[in-house]
Enzyme design. Structure first.
Site, PDB file in Angstrom:
ATOM      1  N   TYR A   1      -4.891 -44.877  28.914  1.00  0.00           N
ATOM      2  CA  TYR A   1      -4.845 -46.089  28.104  1.00  0.00           C
ATOM      3  C   TYR A   1      -3.421 -46.616  28.008  1.00  0.00           C
ATOM      4  CZ  TYR A   1      -5.515 -49.139  24.019  1.00  0.00           C
ATOM      5  OH  TYR A   1      -5.551 -50.207  23.160  1.00  0.00           O
TER       6      TYR A   1
ATOM      7  N   LYS B   1      -2.001 -50.228  29.593  1.00  0.00           N
ATOM      8  CA  LYS B   1      -1.442 -51.280  28.746  1.00  0.00           C
ATOM      9  C   LYS B   1       0.012 -51.586  29.131  1.00  0.00           C
ATOM     10  CE  LYS B   1      -5.076 -52.038  26.178  1.00  0.00           C
ATOM     11  NZ  LYS B   1      -5.773 -53.331  26.170  1.00  0.00           N
TER      12      LYS B   1
END
Length: 275
Positions: free
Chosen positions: A159, A163
């Site tokens: 994650y 990002k």
């Protein structure tokens, strides 16, 4: 507050729930027409509910952002409906569903879906919308990233990495589109009570022991666990909300932010400070 967005058309990818739904509601509150693109089959029903509540046009299309042809067909549909698109917000996002510290406790296969949704999906949306916005010589793109993409959060490495890539892509897109008058930014939420945030807790709790306690060690509830993190990490000492993020997203789309592009804006209560 009148941000002079009335009559504009805003597309929110991942707008059927969570932060994306708050962003869609925020645009409607400013008088903009909205299209929700989401793989959730309940997206069209949510759009109808928003339209009935606001009295402003809101359509919902079932679209998978990881499928470029699906996005391209949606773009054609939106131009047939509205004849324009002024603002695009990419708010789709997933985590690995696992607690990733240390990272080698994950499997390499845990990375694929996270990268496809959080980064490749955003690239697909950029590829589909940017040429038309460049032709119009106007518009804004906004990518919902995360503070995790700036600090190398160990909680969920796939994650965090996705990002970070999203923030960098937004900067690349901002440079490419600036000559056409199209602005591109990313926004980084901090700690928000979303299903994704709760899934991080659950993955951590599951590692400690099945259902709540392991080895005689008491495991805090989600509220206790998350609340202690907020107090320890957020200078303002409180949760952020989807509406906080939506307020910034709508502002960045408005003429009031007309000289803001290529920026990474944190809505995090002061969690990430650069100096």
């Amino acid at each position: 507050m009148d941000l002079h967005l009335a009559g504009d058309v805003a597309v929110v990818v991942g707008g059927a729930r969570g932060i994306g739904l708050a962003v869609a509601s925020g645009f409607l509150a400013e008088g903009a027409r909205v299209a929700i693109l989401d793989r959730d089959p309940e997206g069209p029903a949510e759009a109808r509910r928003l339209e009935e509540a606001s009295g402003i046009s809101c359509v919902g299309l079932v679209v998978d952002a990881t499928d470029f042809d699906s996005i391209r067909r949606a773009v054609d549909d939106l131009w047939d409906r509205f004849g324009r698109c002024d603002h695009v917000v990419y708010a789709a996002g997933v985590g690995s569903g696992k607690f990733g510290f240390p990272f080698w406790e994950l499997d390499p296969g845990d990375w694929d879906r996270v990268l496809r949704v959080n980064l490749i999906g955003a690239a697909n949306v950029g590829h589909a919308f940017a040429p038309r916005m460049a032709d119009a010589k106007a518009g804004t793109l906004l990518f919902v990233a995360s503070v995790a993409g700036q600090i190398g959060s160990q909680t969920d490495p796939p994650y965090s990495a996705s990002k970070a890539g999203l923030i960098n892509f937004a900067q690349c897109a901002a440079k490419d589109l600036a000559p056409f008058g199209v602005r591109v930014n990313s926004i980084c939420p901090g700690m928000i009570k979303t299903a994704l945030n709760r899934s991080v807790y659950q993955a951590w709790a599951d590692r400690q022991g099945q259902g709540g306690a392991g080895g005689g060690v008491s495991i805090p509830s989600y509220e206790e666990w998350a609340g202690s993190k907020v107090k320890a990490l957020v200078p303002l000492g409180r949760w952020q909300t989807p509406e906080d993020v939506a307020a910034m997203a709508v502002f960045l789309a408005s003429p009031a932010a007309g000289n803001v592009t290529g920026q990474t804006i944190n809505v995090d209560g002061g969690y990430v400070m650069h100096w």
